[in-house]
Design an enzyme around this catalytic site. Sequence first.
Site, mmCIF file in Angstrom:
data_model
loop_
_atom_site.group_PDB
_atom_site.id
_atom_site.type_symbol
_atom_site.label_atom_id
_atom_site.label_comp_id
_atom_site.label_asym_id
_atom_site.label_seq_id
_atom_site.Cartn_x
_atom_site.Cartn_y
_atom_site.Cartn_z
ATOM 1 N N SER A 257 75.881 58.766 39.976
ATOM 2 C CA SER A 257 74.478 58.364 39.900
ATOM 3 C C SER A 257 74.193 56.870 40.002
ATOM 4 O O SER A 257 73.101 56.484 40.418
ATOM 5 C CB SER A 257 73.873 58.886 38.596
ATOM 6 O OG SER A 257 74.577 58.348 37.495
ATOM 7 N N ALA A 258 75.125 56.021 39.605
ATOM 8 C CA ALA A 258 74.839 54.585 39.591
ATOM 9 C C ALA A 258 74.614 54.060 41.015
ATOM 10 O O ALA A 258 75.250 54.558 41.952
ATOM 11 C CB ALA A 258 75.997 53.834 38.932
ATOM 12 N N GLY A 261 69.064 54.790 41.750
ATOM 13 C CA GLY A 261 67.882 54.910 42.601
ATOM 14 C C GLY A 261 67.481 56.347 42.865
ATOM 15 O O GLY A 261 66.312 56.719 42.732
ATOM 16 N N ASP A 307 83.992 61.687 35.207
ATOM 17 C CA ASP A 307 84.654 61.459 36.486
ATOM 18 C C ASP A 307 84.375 62.655 37.391
ATOM 19 O O ASP A 307 84.807 63.771 37.117
ATOM 20 C CB ASP A 307 86.159 61.293 36.259
ATOM 21 C CG ASP A 307 86.912 60.937 37.530
ATOM 22 O OD1 ASP A 307 86.336 61.057 38.628
ATOM 23 O OD2 ASP A 307 88.088 60.531 37.434
ATOM 24 N N ASP A 325 76.045 61.897 45.807
ATOM 25 C CA ASP A 325 76.031 60.735 46.695
ATOM 26 C C ASP A 325 77.415 60.101 46.547
ATOM 27 O O ASP A 325 77.613 59.181 45.770
ATOM 28 C CB ASP A 325 74.922 59.768 46.273
ATOM 29 C CG ASP A 325 74.736 58.634 47.256
ATOM 30 O OD1 ASP A 325 74.506 58.922 48.441
ATOM 31 O OD2 ASP A 325 74.835 57.466 46.845
ATOM 32 N N CYS A 378 76.434 56.686 52.440
ATOM 33 C CA CYS A 378 75.875 55.526 53.153
ATOM 34 C C CYS A 378 76.901 55.025 54.173
ATOM 35 O O CYS A 378 77.074 53.830 54.356
ATOM 36 C CB CYS A 378 75.458 54.422 52.193
ATOM 37 S SG CYS A 378 76.760 53.852 51.075
#
Length: 439
Positions: A257-258, A261, A307, A325, A378
Amino acid sequence: MKARKIIVKILDNIFNNRAYSNIELNKYLNSEEIDSKDRALITEVVYGTIKYKSTIDTILSNYVKDIALIDVAVINILRSAIYQMRFLDRVPDYAVVNDSVNLSKEVSQNSSRFVNGVLRNYIRNEKKNYKEGFAKLESICFDYSFDKWMVKLFILQYGEELALEILKGLNYRPNITVRVNSNKSDYDEVFEKLEEEGYDVEEGSISPDAIKINKGSTIEKNPLFISGDITVQDESAMMVAPLFNFDSNDIVMDLCSAPGGKTTHIAELLQNEGEVLAFDVHEHKLKLIEEHKERLHLENIKTDIMDATKLNAKYINYATKVLIDVPCSGIGIIRKKPEIKWTKNARELRDLVQIQRNIMENAWEYLRVGGELIYSTCTLNKKENEENIDWFLDKHNDAVIEKVFIGNSKNIINNENGSVTILPNEYMDGFFIAKLKKR
């Protein structure tokens, strides 16, 4: 002189100590008494020098016997000077040379003479063709300043024409994009307030929540940011959370999650209902999410250390929605983190695939039957993207892909397997999104 000294300090930390460009810039710009003009120059030269490092080093190699032998205290004085003279026109060449020579005097008199000689030699050869004798691949590498392995990767996976568009897109200077907190604010009102405060703004390319900030003061110090009406997020990343079909009773797990956003976007779209579980392996990163949660006035987020590569039996069949993500090579966000050009290699990309697949397997265990899973990265490396999805679908009979559609923009590729690739351009980072349903 002071600005250029800071530029060289930042470049030294990035190239010699593998520091992150955004963190280093923020550290210096927030701690020094620097006017807005110098702030803009420092930002431009730091990002530009990192971005065009390979091209600059090729140029320097024409004026020194061996670039590897240049004193580490001097090399970034030369790199930043060449960048300014070749790519910028706001500062006269003589001023760049003069400041660079004075800066190198702090190293030694010999260094200052060396810097003066190299830079004046460069100016005397203003029209020199540095690509003379280059093969096509070398020429592309010089023009866009990328390592050969990455250029080859893009050409192999996307074809030459699209590969050149990707290289061009990754070299754009990014503007700030903010997401309006729909749980708290009205888009039009926020847009008007930013205009009233002197910001040059325009609507997002695709996302209905996005506002592009072309010019204006530091957005993190703006009252709208402080009060939680807006948050900074690239528009590509804004496309992820709305792809879930939310219900007010949803239990959503965000396994990686970090910095938060997408987590906060999910919480906003749930209108503070349901439950959003945000996990990360680092406690200090979870604290950052907690800060965003408080600033955005969100009450449905719970953070915990976990983890994602290791199965936690506590959460098997727990979630109605899961977002992964996943950690990736990040080559889609080179616009914002140009050092990725020089810190990644082909082997790292191969190693990441297994980590991503482990996370996918665990995420699937956490998802209930009928639930939705979104996989995003990304990066633009197809082995981390489409090939991972195809591998997963072949292995899991209970997984079906749901076609993702986010628009018809020129930089959006609707892949054959139903996933979407967003190519980088002047407004958006490179990104990949796939959505699976558990039947």
